[in-house]
Design a protein around this motif. Sequence first.
Motif, PDB file in Angstrom:
ATOM      1  N   PRO A  32      15.329 -17.127   8.148  1.00  0.00           N
ATOM      2  CA  PRO A  32      14.276 -17.245   7.119  1.00  0.00           C
ATOM      3  C   PRO A  32      13.854 -15.886   6.613  1.00  0.00           C
ATOM      4  N   ARG A  33      13.747 -15.766   5.304  1.00  0.00           N
ATOM      5  CA  ARG A  33      13.360 -14.505   4.682  1.00  0.00           C
ATOM      6  C   ARG A  33      11.873 -14.442   4.371  1.00  0.00           C
ATOM      7  N   ILE A  34      11.138 -15.388   4.877  1.00  0.00           N
ATOM      8  CA  ILE A  34       9.709 -15.412   4.569  1.00  0.00           C
ATOM      9  C   ILE A  34       8.993 -14.228   5.192  1.00  0.00           C
ATOM     10  N   TRP A  35       9.453 -13.806   6.405  1.00  0.00           N
ATOM     11  CA  TRP A  35       8.793 -12.672   7.043  1.00  0.00           C
ATOM     12  C   TRP A  35       9.094 -11.374   6.323  1.00  0.00           C
ATOM     13  N   ARG A  36      10.318 -11.254   5.825  1.00  0.00           N
ATOM     14  CA  ARG A  36      10.645 -10.050   5.073  1.00  0.00           C
ATOM     15  C   ARG A  36       9.799  -9.961   3.809  1.00  0.00           C
ATOM     16  N   GLY A  37       9.683 -11.055   3.106  1.00  0.00           N
ATOM     17  CA  GLY A  37       8.852 -11.051   1.907  1.00  0.00           C
ATOM     18  C   GLY A  37       7.390 -10.788   2.211  1.00  0.00           C
ATOM     19  N   ALA A  38       6.909 -11.328   3.346  1.00  0.00           N
ATOM     20  CA  ALA A  38       5.505 -11.102   3.704  1.00  0.00           C
ATOM     21  C   ALA A  38       5.247  -9.640   4.029  1.00  0.00           C
ATOM     22  N   VAL A  39       6.172  -9.022   4.758  1.00  0.00           N
ATOM     23  CA  VAL A  39       5.999  -7.606   5.099  1.00  0.00           C
ATOM     24  C   VAL A  39       6.033  -6.739   3.846  1.00  0.00           C
ATOM     25  N   LEU A  40       6.984  -7.004   2.943  1.00  0.00           N
ATOM     26  CA  LEU A  40       7.059  -6.230   1.712  1.00  0.00           C
ATOM     27  C   LEU A  40       5.825  -6.436   0.839  1.00  0.00           C
ATOM     28  N   THR A  41       5.318  -7.657   0.822  1.00  0.00           N
ATOM     29  CA  THR A  41       4.112  -7.921   0.036  1.00  0.00           C
ATOM     30  C   THR A  41       2.906  -7.183   0.593  1.00  0.00           C
ATOM     31  N   LEU A  42       2.752  -7.198   1.915  1.00  0.00           N
ATOM     32  CA  LEU A  42       1.627  -6.482   2.516  1.00  0.00           C
ATOM     33  C   LEU A  42       1.752  -4.972   2.308  1.00  0.00           C
ATOM     34  N   ALA A  43       2.964  -4.449   2.449  1.00  0.00           N
ATOM     35  CA  ALA A  43       3.156  -3.013   2.225  1.00  0.00           C
ATOM     36  C   ALA A  43       2.869  -2.636   0.779  1.00  0.00           C
ATOM     37  N   GLY A  44       3.345  -3.449  -0.161  1.00  0.00           N
ATOM     38  CA  GLY A  44       3.070  -3.171  -1.566  1.00  0.00           C
ATOM     39  C   GLY A  44       1.587  -3.249  -1.891  1.00  0.00           C
ATOM     40  N   ALA A  45       0.904  -4.237  -1.312  1.00  0.00           N
ATOM     41  CA  ALA A  45      -0.542  -4.347  -1.535  1.00  0.00           C
ATOM     42  C   ALA A  45      -1.286  -3.169  -0.929  1.00  0.00           C
ATOM     43  N   TYR A  46      -0.821  -2.700   0.229  1.00  0.00           N
ATOM     44  CA  TYR A  46      -1.470  -1.577   0.900  1.00  0.00           C
ATOM     45  C   TYR A  46      -1.402  -0.302   0.056  1.00  0.00           C
ATOM     46  N   PHE A  47      -0.306  -0.114  -0.668  1.00  0.00           N
ATOM     47  CA  PHE A  47      -0.153   1.086  -1.479  1.00  0.00           C
ATOM     48  C   PHE A  47      -0.693   0.907  -2.896  1.00  0.00           C
ATOM     49  N   LEU A  48      -0.557  -0.281  -3.460  1.00  0.00           N
ATOM     50  CA  LEU A  48      -0.896  -0.455  -4.868  1.00  0.00           C
ATOM     51  C   LEU A  48      -2.369  -0.761  -5.106  1.00  0.00           C
ATOM     52  N   ILE A  49      -3.008  -1.483  -4.196  1.00  0.00           N
ATOM     53  CA  ILE A  49      -4.413  -1.849  -4.427  1.00  0.00           C
ATOM     54  C   ILE A  49      -5.306  -0.610  -4.558  1.00  0.00           C
ATOM     55  N   PRO A  50      -5.210   0.408  -3.670  1.00  0.00           N
ATOM     56  CA  PRO A  50      -6.046   1.607  -3.888  1.00  0.00           C
ATOM     57  C   PRO A  50      -5.741   2.319  -5.215  1.00  0.00           C
ATOM     58  N   LEU A  51      -4.458   2.356  -5.615  1.00  0.00           N
ATOM     59  CA  LEU A  51      -4.121   2.996  -6.876  1.00  0.00           C
ATOM     60  C   LEU A  51      -4.694   2.233  -8.066  1.00  0.00           C
ATOM     61  N   VAL A  52      -4.603   0.905  -8.017  1.00  0.00           N
ATOM     62  CA  VAL A  52      -5.159   0.104  -9.114  1.00  0.00           C
ATOM     63  C   VAL A  52      -6.673   0.245  -9.160  1.00  0.00           C
TER      64      VAL A  52
END
Length: 305
Positions: A32-52
Amino acid sequence: MTPTTRYPDRTEDTGEPDTGAPARTPARRPRPRIWRGAVLTLAGAYFLIPLVASFVFTVHVPGQGVTFEAYTELLSADGFTESLLLSLGLAAATIALSLLLAVPALVAVRIGSPRLRPVVEVMCMLPLVVPPIALVTGITTVLRWGPEHLSRTPLYQTFIAVQNEKFPVVLVLAYTVLALPFVHRSLDAGLRAVDVPTLVEAARSCGASWPYVVLRVLLPNLRASLAGAAFLTLALVLGEFTIASLLGFQPFAVWIVSISGAQARMSVAVSILSLLITWLLLIALSRAGTTPSTAAPATTSRKES
């Protein structure tokens, strides 16, 4: 009379020949690739939310709505262009000096004296042990001691020249010391992946000189390592604040802090802009390190029928 050949794929117990079909193996269930997508989503949110959030803070003014004054006034701000060009110049000089010191030393150790490799590694890793505040204290002591004791010698002008505000060479020397651990790690990994003695022996046996061997044989094979070393050095110089601030110089990082108290939105805007500039430069360095080098077409031998 031709001898019979025994085929291991024939079934001898029943006497029936094998049909030639491959044996069926149980199909593996796709992971299942759901965990990979979840990790990438959390990492992207961690970096992008402060910038936005920072970008929204710079463009949204309560009572005025959306405005881009922080970015339009940035280019005309006092000291912006000078500090940015100074940081880029310091970064270029630091990269050149670091590679000029590290590449010949590591190649010489790799070829001629492999036993000295631990000594060179320890010397290059020492800046990680010494904190920057201790390093800048030593630099300040030397800069004060020099003019007092060497005022009547030609070296006095050297101490004055290295502290020129337009291009402080003393910062290049300090940044080179700080960048040595990262440059050493990157180049050492590249030299381990390449059979340096064989390449050097082959080039020398063909009559190549040592400068030709280093410039045309070794450096193209170390392109990724050189780009990685330049990548890390550039990030270090653009973000360094302690040494430049305590020595009284104003590169880009010090200029951002100096305007943060008076113009908050502009300081956040210039921080976002500095991140974009750094990313663009790092992407350019990474593309330069992964670009395949042009080589002469190899001749292939054909078997005669």
